[in-house]
Motif scaffolding. Structure first.
Motif, PDB file in Angstrom:
ATOM      1  N   TYR A 104      -9.471   4.195  13.684  1.00 15.61           N
ATOM      2  CA  TYR A 104      -8.374   3.300  13.112  1.00 15.61           C
ATOM      3  C   TYR A 104      -8.117   2.161  14.350  1.00 15.61           C
ATOM      4  CZ  TYR A 104      -4.004   1.051  11.688  1.00 15.61           C
ATOM      5  OH  TYR A 104      -2.996   0.252  11.419  1.00 15.61           O
ATOM      6  N   LEU A 105      -7.804   2.350  15.284  1.00 16.25           N
ATOM      7  CA  LEU A 105      -7.697   1.401  16.187  1.00 16.25           C
ATOM      8  C   LEU A 105      -8.844   0.496  16.771  1.00 16.25           C
ATOM      9  CD1 LEU A 105      -5.546   0.612  18.493  1.00 16.25           C
ATOM     10  CD2 LEU A 105      -6.588   2.317  20.037  1.00 16.25           C
ATOM     11  N   ILE A 132      -5.850   2.442   7.304  1.00 13.01           N
ATOM     12  CA  ILE A 132      -4.987   3.397   7.356  1.00 13.01           C
ATOM     13  C   ILE A 132      -5.285   4.284   6.125  1.00 13.01           C
ATOM     14  CG2 ILE A 132      -3.025   2.246   6.104  1.00 13.01           C
ATOM     15  CD1 ILE A 132      -3.046   4.325   9.106  1.00 13.01           C
ATOM     16  N   LEU A 133      -5.697   3.922   5.055  1.00 16.95           N
ATOM     17  CA  LEU A 133      -5.806   4.825   3.767  1.00 16.95           C
ATOM     18  C   LEU A 133      -6.788   5.885   4.247  1.00 16.95           C
ATOM     19  CD1 LEU A 133      -5.884   2.359   0.778  1.00 16.95           C
ATOM     20  CD2 LEU A 133      -3.988   3.619   1.543  1.00 16.95           C
ATOM     21  N   HIS A 134      -7.553   5.668   5.021  1.00 14.65           N
ATOM     22  CA  HIS A 134      -8.447   7.018   5.335  1.00 14.65           C
ATOM     23  C   HIS A 134      -8.138   7.794   6.365  1.00 14.65           C
ATOM     24  CE1 HIS A 134     -11.428   5.551   2.588  1.00 14.65           C
ATOM     25  NE2 HIS A 134     -11.647   4.309   3.290  1.00 14.65           N
ATOM     26  N   VAL A 135      -6.939   7.448   7.196  1.00 14.93           N
ATOM     27  CA  VAL A 135      -6.279   8.279   8.242  1.00 14.93           C
ATOM     28  C   VAL A 135      -5.783   9.450   7.536  1.00 14.93           C
ATOM     29  CG1 VAL A 135      -4.564   8.585  10.032  1.00 14.93           C
ATOM     30  CG2 VAL A 135      -6.065   6.476   9.821  1.00 14.93           C
ATOM     31  N   SER A 136      -5.778  10.834   7.882  1.00  9.48           N
ATOM     32  CA  SER A 136      -5.245  11.839   7.165  1.00  9.48           C
ATOM     33  C   SER A 136      -4.955  13.251   8.108  1.00  9.48           C
ATOM     34  CB  SER A 136      -5.988  12.163   5.762  1.00  9.48           C
ATOM     35  OG  SER A 136      -7.211  12.706   5.958  1.00  9.48           O
ATOM     36  N   ALA A 137      -4.139  13.804   7.885  1.00  9.99           N
ATOM     37  CA  ALA A 137      -3.939  15.196   8.691  1.00  9.99           C
ATOM     38  C   ALA A 137      -3.871  16.514   7.874  1.00  9.99           C
ATOM     39  CB  ALA A 137      -2.953  14.740   9.839  1.00  9.99           C
ATOM     40  N   LEU A 158       0.786  -1.274  -0.126  1.00 13.16           N
ATOM     41  CA  LEU A 158       0.116  -0.137  -0.039  1.00 13.16           C
ATOM     42  C   LEU A 158       0.864   1.350   0.152  1.00 13.16           C
ATOM     43  CD1 LEU A 158      -3.070  -0.685   2.540  1.00 13.16           C
ATOM     44  CD2 LEU A 158      -3.001  -0.597   0.147  1.00 13.16           C
ATOM     45  N   LEU A 165     -16.253   7.605   8.431  1.00  7.63           N
ATOM     46  CA  LEU A 165     -17.240   8.604   8.579  1.00  7.63           C
ATOM     47  C   LEU A 165     -17.109   8.897   9.967  1.00  7.63           C
ATOM     48  CD1 LEU A 165     -20.285   6.950   6.566  1.00  7.63           C
ATOM     49  CD2 LEU A 165     -18.933   9.043   5.942  1.00  7.63           C
ATOM     50  N   ALA A 167       0.529  -1.984  10.270  1.00  8.63           N
ATOM     51  CA  ALA A 167      -0.188  -1.348   9.304  1.00  8.63           C
ATOM     52  C   ALA A 167      -0.607   0.389   9.418  1.00  8.63           C
ATOM     53  CB  ALA A 167      -1.858  -2.021   9.672  1.00  8.63           C
ATOM     54  N   PHE A 168       0.061   0.806  10.529  1.00 10.60           N
ATOM     55  CA  PHE A 168      -0.118   2.228  10.644  1.00 10.60           C
ATOM     56  C   PHE A 168       0.927   2.774   9.959  1.00 10.60           C
ATOM     57  CE2 PHE A 168      -0.139   6.146  12.981  1.00 10.60           C
ATOM     58  CZ  PHE A 168      -1.429   6.430  13.227  1.00 10.60           C
ATOM     59  N   GLU A 205     -14.388  11.315  10.836  1.00  7.62           N
ATOM     60  CA  GLU A 205     -14.491  12.575  10.203  1.00  7.62           C
ATOM     61  C   GLU A 205     -15.465  13.497  10.923  1.00  7.62           C
ATOM     62  OE1 GLU A 205     -15.081  12.531   5.977  1.00  7.62           O
ATOM     63  OE2 GLU A 205     -13.223  11.572   5.661  1.00  7.62           O
ATOM     64  N   HIS A 247       0.645   6.235  -1.736  1.00  8.02           N
ATOM     65  CA  HIS A 247       0.916   7.595  -1.276  1.00  8.02           C
ATOM     66  C   HIS A 247       1.888   8.235  -2.055  1.00  8.02           C
ATOM     67  CE1 HIS A 247      -1.844   7.410   1.856  1.00  8.02           C
ATOM     68  NE2 HIS A 247      -1.137   6.359   2.518  1.00  8.02           N
ATOM     69  N   LEU A 286      -6.469  -1.774   4.932  1.00  8.71           N
ATOM     70  CA  LEU A 286      -7.016  -0.725   4.335  1.00  8.71           C
ATOM     71  C   LEU A 286      -7.329   0.513   5.192  1.00  8.71           C
ATOM     72  CD1 LEU A 286      -9.229  -1.996   1.434  1.00  8.71           C
ATOM     73  CD2 LEU A 286      -6.906  -1.365   1.155  1.00  8.71           C
ATOM     74  N   PHE A 327       0.939   5.657   7.074  1.00 14.05           N
ATOM     75  CA  PHE A 327       0.657   7.082   7.514  1.00 14.05           C
ATOM     76  C   PHE A 327       1.529   8.085   7.621  1.00 14.05           C
ATOM     77  CE2 PHE A 327      -1.388  10.049  10.933  1.00 14.05           C
ATOM     78  CZ  PHE A 327      -1.807  11.004   9.697  1.00 14.05           C
ATOM     79  N   LEU A 335      -1.922  16.866  13.746  1.00 12.80           N
ATOM     80  CA  LEU A 335      -1.858  15.504  14.129  1.00 12.80           C
ATOM     81  C   LEU A 335      -2.299  15.423  15.418  1.00 12.80           C
ATOM     82  CD1 LEU A 335       1.744  14.805  12.991  1.00 12.80           C
ATOM     83  CD2 LEU A 335      -0.367  13.882  12.210  1.00 12.80           C
ATOM     84  N   TYR A 358      -7.262   8.151  14.856  1.00  9.28           N
ATOM     85  CA  TYR A 358      -6.434   7.306  15.271  1.00  9.28           C
ATOM     86  C   TYR A 358      -7.221   6.438  15.958  1.00  9.28           C
ATOM     87  CZ  TYR A 358      -3.129  11.087  14.663  1.00  9.28           C
ATOM     88  OH  TYR A 358      -2.476  12.141  14.222  1.00  9.28           O
TER      89      TYR A 358
END
Lengths: 199, 199, 199, 199
Positions: free
Chosen positions: D48-49, D22-27, A20, D96, A88-89, D99, A24, D20, A92, D38, D45
């Motif tokens: 995700y956890l 992690i792909l939605h985690v963003s800052a 993955l 969701l 898996a983190f 966010e 990015h 997957l 990011f 962050l 986080y």
């Protein structure tokens, strides 16, 4: 859950997390500007490379520890889950490091990167401590000397990674340089050193 | 790490890298304009197809080389990791080629694409050289003739791919056409040719 | 490449393609408008559901065909690669259908969706024809009656899917409704029907 | 499809769905503002956890149920597919929740999250009911007491998850807090409790 299924599941998470990383990597140059944009994107390639190698090293280490045990219990399963959550983190903070290596956000990015590795090292140390205590999950064929060597190795992970995390608050470049040097030594390093630096 | 686990891990990376390719395929037409947008997006389908086939060919080749060895060592593991790093990188230049095939960035994109394949071929050649030297990791059942054929085949990869990389600096279309032709020959080609062209 | 490794690789691609579908599901409502946006996003859930079930059906069918053969050859490998290329492509038309189901682009989206399934059915039919011709790759334990039934089933796939593709040029809803009905019959259908409808 | 292949396929979907996330985690912070961004991204986080742990728990439970059966049939396959559809859907409501945890959309997000888990629990209960009815798919070595315990455990899943879904319409924080508490109890909980709370 048998040890074989757990290994297969972990292999899946390691392989997916590593693959993955490429999602990015990006470069924004349009048309003729692409060549320049691709050159300037070197922190993205470097971060991809570093994290792929780190995940590869963790995968090799994980197998080394699992190879001397022959059963898993509930606590082991969930300590292992904690380790997978950290691995898996990693995509990011990898992305953050790649994007911010040349702006003032670099220290926050590097700190989160090293913190993730520290959390992985702590999970691994806990995992091993649980498995090895009174040889709880250790295979009969494993010698006490092997167990002791693993115990000594795994104990180095948390302080070494925590040290790079602290270092990153002062200089992201120096901290990440240490991580990269560690990975390089691990991969090309000779027997004595590499046998000791696990995680 | 046993050879079986290594194969499973590699299979995972190959499968994931190929399947991720679709995430970069897109078409921007809104409403009734979608049909036209989908038609104009043919470079995206072509790039998806080419890279999926290339990854498939690499997967087949990788297995061919692994089928004649019966153990792995530390150097093999990390040379193999270098190969995986190249394969898992391919979705990025694939996307660049798809997006820039009709603008002046096409040569930079094609160059990175061919460079990635060249790096993979170099990793594979190194991997095989390490495994086959004095039959270090070769299975007892493997004949010397098989080893020699693999050694001859693997040596073609780096120069052939480097040549397309150089070619791409002059013409992206010609270079990528060569890569596509190679893949086509490989897939449909008869015995003698295909037995020789292994990456 | 052994049959076992090929199956593992295919399982990986099927599982990844299905799981990636969720990355295209999205809803844009902000704050209190989220509930409405989530309700209006039903085409996204429907498309996710349909494609996940289709990939699941293909996975089951793929195993049914592979269970009666006991070896693979080069042609089989690459015909199988063609099938995987179609399956792994499905997330793209799925996303198009989800986004355009309520605008004039719906027919182009549905056409590409059905075309992808048609290409998969053609690959599967070719794959089976190659494997079964003079029992080339068929396991000794497989009866001729089983081979004939598979041959009859697999021949239905290309015309049935091509028919829905043509239908989609007239009405996306009707064509996709047929695909959904087929999937429903396949999943809940009784013996005689389901034994015959194998994609 | 054999039980072993089904397990491998399911393991793949579980591992991919978790990775997957992690792909939605963003800052979004730029430059020096990254550290603050962050820190403010903590709901990402936490989501995700929570979802990684939930998928891990479902994976462990899924194996527990599969370990007492020794064959699968068509109905089992498709009921299992329904379960995988729910598990693979989880990254969407996870995103969701992450966010919208601090805006008025939080209840809609939490409701979809709990609804997805409820659908998974219903699929699992149906799956088990089908497998265990008159010991249809149960392995000979499995005792009736084991079957009864699983039957009792699996019946708790749908009402417990439906209750959190209803609760989320009143308070997202309380509902998600219950889900997190359940996960915590499951992971660290002692024998009696954890043996009962499966799914």
């Amino acid at each position: 859950v048998s040890k074989a299924r757990l290994e297969a599941f972990c292999d899946g998470v390691f392989a997916i997390a590593a693959t993955l990383l490429i999602l990015h990597v990006s470069a924004d140059g349009r048309g003729a500007a692409l060549a320049g944009a691709l050159t300037r994107a070197w922190p993205q390639y470097a971060a991809y490379l570093l994290s792929f190698v780190m995940i590869g090293i963790w995968w090799v280490n994980h197998h080394a520890y699992l190879s001397v045990i022959d059963r898993v219990d509930r606590t082991f399963l969930f300590a292992n889950l904690a380790l997978l959550i950290c691995i898996a983190f990693l995509p990011f903070p990898t992305q953050l490091v790649a994007e911010h290596l040349r702006d003032p956000g670099r220290r926050a990015a590097a700190f989160l990167y090293c913190l993730t590795l520290t959390a992985a090292a702590v999970s691994m140390a806990f995992l091993w401590r649980h498995a090895s205590r009174r040889r709880r999950l250790i295979a009969a064929a494993t010698t006490d000397a092997q167990v002791r060597r693993h115990t000594r190795d795994v104990a180095l992970g948390p302080p070494a990674n925590a040290a790079t995390a602290l270092l990153s608050l002062w200089s992201a470049e120096v901290a990440l340089g240490f991580v990269a040097l560690f990975a390089l030594f691990y991969v090309v390093g000779g027997g004595a050193l590499t046998r000791r630096t696990t995680a």
